[in-house]
Design an enzyme around this catalytic site. Structure first.
Site, PDB file in Angstrom:
ATOM      1  N   GLY A 107      31.077  71.907 -16.796  1.00  0.00           N
ATOM      2  CA  GLY A 107      31.599  71.866 -17.051  1.00  0.00           C
ATOM      3  C   GLY A 107      30.207  70.107 -17.983  1.00  0.00           C
ATOM      4  O   GLY A 107      30.309  70.023 -16.944  1.00  0.00           O
ATOM      5  N   GLN A 129      25.095  64.700 -21.593  1.00  0.00           N
ATOM      6  CA  GLN A 129      24.513  64.237 -20.710  1.00  0.00           C
ATOM      7  C   GLN A 129      23.180  64.793 -20.373  1.00  0.00           C
ATOM      8  O   GLN A 129      22.608  64.725 -19.846  1.00  0.00           O
ATOM      9  CB  GLN A 129      25.376  64.714 -19.815  1.00  0.00           C
ATOM     10  CG  GLN A 129      26.703  64.472 -19.449  1.00  0.00           C
ATOM     11  CD  GLN A 129      27.796  65.489 -18.311  1.00  0.00           C
ATOM     12  OE1 GLN A 129      28.537  66.279 -18.889  1.00  0.00           O
ATOM     13  NE2 GLN A 129      27.939  64.448 -17.568  1.00  0.00           N
ATOM     14  N   CYS A 152      31.400  63.764 -11.601  1.00  0.00           N
ATOM     15  CA  CYS A 152      30.684  64.022 -12.505  1.00  0.00           C
ATOM     16  C   CYS A 152      29.182  64.165 -12.684  1.00  0.00           C
ATOM     17  O   CYS A 152      28.775  63.633 -12.059  1.00  0.00           O
ATOM     18  CB  CYS A 152      30.743  62.598 -13.387  1.00  0.00           C
ATOM     19  SG  CYS A 152      30.056  62.364 -15.546  1.00  0.00           S
ATOM     20  N   LEU A 153      28.522  64.921 -13.102  1.00  0.00           N
ATOM     21  CA  LEU A 153      27.197  65.380 -12.773  1.00  0.00           C
ATOM     22  C   LEU A 153      26.410  63.677 -13.444  1.00  0.00           C
ATOM     23  O   LEU A 153      25.255  63.710 -12.384  1.00  0.00           O
ATOM     24  CB  LEU A 153      26.784  66.789 -13.787  1.00  0.00           C
ATOM     25  CG  LEU A 153      27.205  67.397 -13.586  1.00  0.00           C
ATOM     26  CD1 LEU A 153      27.015  69.152 -14.374  1.00  0.00           C
ATOM     27  CD2 LEU A 153      26.964  68.308 -11.707  1.00  0.00           C
ATOM     28  N   HIS A 175      37.758  64.830 -19.511  1.00  0.00           N
ATOM     29  CA  HIS A 175      36.856  64.313 -19.197  1.00  0.00           C
ATOM     30  C   HIS A 175      35.118  64.267 -20.012  1.00  0.00           C
ATOM     31  O   HIS A 175      35.152  63.922 -20.278  1.00  0.00           O
ATOM     32  CB  HIS A 175      36.590  64.898 -17.239  1.00  0.00           C
ATOM     33  CG  HIS A 175      35.136  64.840 -16.616  1.00  0.00           C
ATOM     34  ND1 HIS A 175      35.772  64.198 -16.066  1.00  0.00           N
ATOM     35  CD2 HIS A 175      33.840  65.042 -17.613  1.00  0.00           C
ATOM     36  CE1 HIS A 175      33.610  63.388 -15.063  1.00  0.00           C
ATOM     37  NE2 HIS A 175      33.528  64.173 -16.489  1.00  0.00           N
ATOM     38  N   GLU A 176      35.090  65.906 -20.618  1.00  0.00           N
ATOM     39  CA  GLU A 176      34.388  66.362 -21.170  1.00  0.00           C
ATOM     40  C   GLU A 176      33.876  65.758 -22.976  1.00  0.00           C
ATOM     41  O   GLU A 176      33.592  64.438 -22.877  1.00  0.00           O
ATOM     42  CB  GLU A 176      33.853  67.301 -21.929  1.00  0.00           C
ATOM     43  CG  GLU A 176      33.829  68.646 -20.608  1.00  0.00           C
ATOM     44  CD  GLU A 176      32.497  67.767 -19.514  1.00  0.00           C
ATOM     45  OE1 GLU A 176      31.944  66.893 -19.901  1.00  0.00           O
ATOM     46  OE2 GLU A 176      32.517  67.976 -18.477  1.00  0.00           O
ATOM     47  N   HIS A 187      32.876  62.067 -22.726  1.00  0.00           N
ATOM     48  CA  HIS A 187      31.582  61.899 -22.488  1.00  0.00           C
ATOM     49  C   HIS A 187      31.833  61.651 -24.143  1.00  0.00           C
ATOM     50  O   HIS A 187      30.376  61.062 -24.886  1.00  0.00           O
ATOM     51  CB  HIS A 187      31.370  63.277 -22.333  1.00  0.00           C
ATOM     52  CG  HIS A 187      31.220  62.462 -20.901  1.00  0.00           C
ATOM     53  ND1 HIS A 187      30.417  61.381 -19.517  1.00  0.00           N
ATOM     54  CD2 HIS A 187      31.420  63.746 -19.576  1.00  0.00           C
ATOM     55  CE1 HIS A 187      30.153  61.823 -18.450  1.00  0.00           C
ATOM     56  NE2 HIS A 187      30.752  62.945 -18.691  1.00  0.00           N
TER      57      HIS A 187
HETATM   58  O1  GNR Z   1      31.610  69.563 -12.420  1.00  0.00           O
HETATM   59  C1  GNR Z   1      32.613  68.930 -12.717  1.00  0.00           C
HETATM   60  N1  GNR Z   1      33.431  68.838 -11.966  1.00  0.00           N
HETATM   61  C2  GNR Z   1      34.563  68.338 -12.397  1.00  0.00           C
HETATM   62  C3  GNR Z   1      35.513  67.902 -10.901  1.00  0.00           C
HETATM   63  C4  GNR Z   1      37.004  67.579 -11.414  1.00  0.00           C
HETATM   64  C5  GNR Z   1      37.144  66.951 -12.650  1.00  0.00           C
HETATM   65  C6  GNR Z   1      36.192  67.089 -13.644  1.00  0.00           C
HETATM   66  C7  GNR Z   1      34.963  67.748 -13.741  1.00  0.00           C
HETATM   67  S1  GNR Z   1      33.513  67.554 -14.746  1.00  0.00           S
HETATM   68  C8  GNR Z   1      32.313  67.636 -13.582  1.00  0.00           C
HETATM   69  C9  GNR Z   1      31.187  68.465 -14.701  1.00  0.00           C
HETATM   70  C10 GNR Z   1      30.790  66.913 -15.059  1.00  0.00           C
HETATM   71  O2  GNR Z   1      30.238  66.221 -15.283  1.00  0.00           O
HETATM   72  N2  GNR Z   1      30.852  67.386 -17.189  1.00  0.00           N
HETATM   73  O3  GNR Z   1      30.884  66.189 -17.594  1.00  0.00           O
HETATM   74 NI    NI Z   2      31.100  64.730 -16.567  1.00  0.00          NI
END
Ligand code: GNR
Ligand code: NI
Length: 174
Positions: A46, A51, A94-95, A136-137, A140
């Site tokens: 995601g 980001q 999270c990246l 999660h997104e 952000h």
């Molecule tokens: O790559 C991602 N893996 C992930 C694993 C578990 C819950 C959420 C994520 S999102 C993350 C990529 C990211 O930081 N998206 O904002």
């Molecule tokens: Ni993230």
């Protein structure tokens, strides 16, 4: 298409609230394509526009595995219109918070209203991993990160570590 740089904690931009998209046009679709390419390259499942330092309410996701056909989602101005009562606990990363993970509890499924990449309004249920990633997104887009759900002690430790890592990388670059 081009790869964009992913910003990381403690970059203050990650706390910014992203602005709604007003028009779904070719410029926006080019942004979505860059986001998808950047997400696949990372690799991640995601990515929210903030980001890559673009404060607009768009996100991409793809949870297909390497041996499967790609299955990208593009969500513009997403809004969660239903949360399940059932909750689910899962490890999250999270990246923008490299190399740190935490177990986070979230609603197990959600219904999201959004515009697709053609500007058409959609409503769709997400469950399991996609439900987790879409929440999660969307966090952000509101300047929120998964570390906001853990204890202040653990959060501060992660932020301190990433701040130190950044300073070290900067001094090496000099
Ligand atoms: O790559 C991602 N893996 C992930 C694993 C578990 C819950 C959420 C994520 S999102 C993350 C990529 C990211 O930081 N998206 O904002
Ligand atoms: Ni993230």
């Amino acid at each position: 298409m081009s790869l964009r740089q992913i910003i990381t904690v403690p970059d203050p931009l990650l706390r910014k609230i992203s602005a709604p998209v007003e028009r779904v046009d070719d410029e926006l679709r080019a942004l979505l394509d860059d986001m998808l390419e950047t997400m696949y390259d990372a690799p991640g499942i995601g990515l929210a526009a903030i980001q890559i330092a673009v404060p607009r309410r768009v996100l991409v996701m793809d949870i297909s595995r390497d041996d499967e056909e790609k299955d990208p989602f593009f969500l513009i101005n997403p809004e969660i219109i239903r949360f399940s009562e059932e909750m689910s606990l899962h490890d999250e990363g999270c990246l923008s918070i490299p190399e740190h993970y935490a177990e986070i509890e979230r609603p197990a499924s959600v219904t999201v209203r959004y515009l697709d990449r053609n500007g058409k309004q959609q409503e769709r249920d997400f469950d399991e991993l996609l439900a987790r990633v879409v929440q999660h997104e969307i966090d952000h887009l509101d300047g929120k990160q998964f570390i906001d759900y853990i204890s202040k002690l653990k959060r501060d430790r992660i932020v301190r570590k990433l701040t130190k890592d950044r300073k070290r990388a900067e001094s090496v670059a000099l």
